[in-house]
Enzyme design. Structure first.
Site, PDB file in Angstrom:
ATOM      1  N   ASP A 265       0.834  -1.208   0.000  1.00  0.00           N
ATOM      2  CA  ASP A 265       0.000   0.000   0.000  1.00  0.00           C
ATOM      3  C   ASP A 265       0.869   1.259   0.000  1.00  0.00           C
ATOM      4  O   ASP A 265       1.390   1.667   1.051  1.00  0.00           O
ATOM      5  CB  ASP A 265      -0.902  -0.006   1.253  1.00  0.00           C
ATOM      6  CG  ASP A 265      -1.758   1.243   1.357  1.00  0.00           C
ATOM      7  OD1 ASP A 265      -2.227   1.553   2.468  1.00  0.00           O
ATOM      8  OD2 ASP A 265      -1.946   1.924   0.331  1.00  0.00           O
TER       9      ASP A 265
ATOM     10  N   SER B 285      -0.521  16.149 -12.006  1.00  0.00           N
ATOM     11  CA  SER B 285      -0.780  15.817 -13.408  1.00  0.00           C
ATOM     12  C   SER B 285      -1.147  17.107 -14.139  1.00  0.00           C
ATOM     13  O   SER B 285      -1.917  17.915 -13.617  1.00  0.00           O
ATOM     14  CB  SER B 285      -1.959  14.830 -13.512  1.00  0.00           C
ATOM     15  OG  SER B 285      -2.430  14.781 -14.866  1.00  0.00           O
TER      16      SER B 285
HETATM   17  C1  LIG Z   1     -10.296  -2.871   4.583  1.00  0.00           C
HETATM   18  O1  LIG Z   1      -9.262  -3.110   3.681  1.00  0.00           O
HETATM   19  C2  LIG Z   1      -8.383  -2.086   3.461  1.00  0.00           C
HETATM   20  C3  LIG Z   1      -8.521  -0.825   4.003  1.00  0.00           C
HETATM   21  C4  LIG Z   1      -7.559   0.147   3.724  1.00  0.00           C
HETATM   22  C5  LIG Z   1      -6.478  -0.127   2.902  1.00  0.00           C
HETATM   23  C6  LIG Z   1      -5.451   0.897   2.602  1.00  0.00           C
HETATM   24  N1  LIG Z   1      -5.928   1.832   1.571  1.00  0.00           N
HETATM   25  C7  LIG Z   1      -6.349  -1.380   2.341  1.00  0.00           C
HETATM   26  C8  LIG Z   1      -7.276  -2.352   2.610  1.00  0.00           C
HETATM   27  O2  LIG Z   1      -7.185  -3.585   2.077  1.00  0.00           O
END
Ligand SMILES: COc1ccc(CN)cc1O
Length: 331
Positions: free
Chosen positions: A34, A198
């Site tokens: 992430d 952008s």
């Molecule tokens: C509830 O699942 C998630 C919540 C937040 C993130 C990060 N943006 C990744 C996830 O898979």
């Protein structure tokens, strides 16, 4: 040093998971890389049973190389209001043959229902910038920041695909993974995100290029493409069946509407990335419906644009932490 690991999309490309080894002997978990956060946290044996739903758990007590960071804790809340929290261990972590021997592994004691419900997801590897890591009393480095000094090049790359496995590479750029040139844009990391500007967008092959600077972040951990309201209106205004449906909480249109155009976004030097119109028919709003929820939605609730997986899977992206820049290429 370098590393390379396959990523696999879950259904509807809602998220992309990769295998990660933790501890000694190795415990393999499937984690969500992430770039929109900077905590490395995992489902663990510290969790209450009621919060576990099929996930693989990291057990620090089963790892001869795990050391508890006494007095340390963490708690993170994401944009969708999901959250997790717990204790911190130092342990060895390997992703795609790249090993960090002293990674701060954040072991969950508590996770919100969204994470409990996501049974394939064993945790997140945050590859934003370490300044937004939530560990207290002292924030911890990301996996990439720990690995970076030993890498051939201070970069990692994301190659996400639509409905197929892709790759995350660490420490090098695979010139076979993209076409044409890579256009680099500067990143402002002061908020801990991969933030860039952008120069604008174009709807369809015939539309004119709209020179309007779009400030946003490159976020592998967000499913959709969240753009300014005006851009959404310009795009959905070209789809005959599209409408904003408050009951669905966003724009919807007929999944097979042949008037759906491609969407192009500028990356600089006149280069654009083309997102096929098909990517923007994200998912059927319900099994019996012919209408789809749009992959592009308004960023009005967020405050900045989020170039999530809908956009990223149309490109090959270089996250260059050495020079604080992003590289964009078609593929
Ligand atoms: C509830 O699942 C998630 C919540 C937040 C993130 C990060 N943006 C990744 C996830 O898979």
């Amino acid at each position: 040093d370098r590393g390379s690991v396959q990523n696999s999309p879950k259904s509807y490309d809602v998220e992309y998971l990769m295998p990660v080894s933790l501890g000694t002997p190795a415990q393999q978990l499937n984690l969500d890389l992430d770039t929109g956060s900077s905590d490395f946290w995992v489902f663990s044996t510290l969790l209450k049973e009621s919060m576990i739903n099929g996930q693989t758990l990291y057990d620090p007590n089963a790892s001869t190389t795990a050391d508890k960071m006494e007095g340390y804790s963490w708690k993170i809340t994401y944009g969708d209001q999901s959250y997790s929290s717990g204790d911190v261990y130092v342990d060895t972590v390997t992703i795609g043959d790249l090993t960090v021997s002293t990674q701060a592994v954040e072991a969950a004691r508590e996770v919100s229902e969204e994470f409990t419900a996501d049974s394939d997801n064993d945790g997140l590897v945050g590859l934003g910038f370490g300044i937004i890591n939530t560990v207290m009393p002292y924030k911890q480095k990301t996996f990439f920041e720990k690995a970076m000094p030993g890498l051939d090049s201070p970069v990692f790359t994301a190659d996400l695909k639509s409905g197929a496995p892709g790759r995350y590479n660490f420490g090098y750029i695979d010139d076979g993974a993209y076409t044409g040139n890579i256009t680099y844009v500067p990143v402002n990391s002061s908020d801990g995100f991969w933030s860039w500007v952008s120069p604008g967008f174009q709807v369809g092959t015939t539309g004119s290029f709209n020179n309007t600077r779009i400030h946003g972040i490159a976020d592998t951990g967000t499913t959709l493409l969240l753009l300014p309201e005006g851009v959404c209106e310009a795009f959905y205004g070209r789809i005959a069946s599209a409408k904003y449906d408050a009951s669905q909480g966003g724009y919807t249109f007929e999944c097979n509407d042949s008037t759906t155009p491609d969407f192009y976004f500028g990356t600089g030097n006149g280069q654009m990335i083309r997102i096929p119109g098909s990517y923007l028919a994200y998912s059927k709003i319900d099994t019996s419906s012919l209408r789809c929820f749009g992959g592009m939605q308004s960023d009005s609730g967020v405050g900045f644009t989020i170039w999530g997986d809908i956009a990223l899977k149309a490109a090959f992206i270089v996250f260059d932490q050495g020079s604080e820049r992003l590289g964009w290429a078609e593929k």
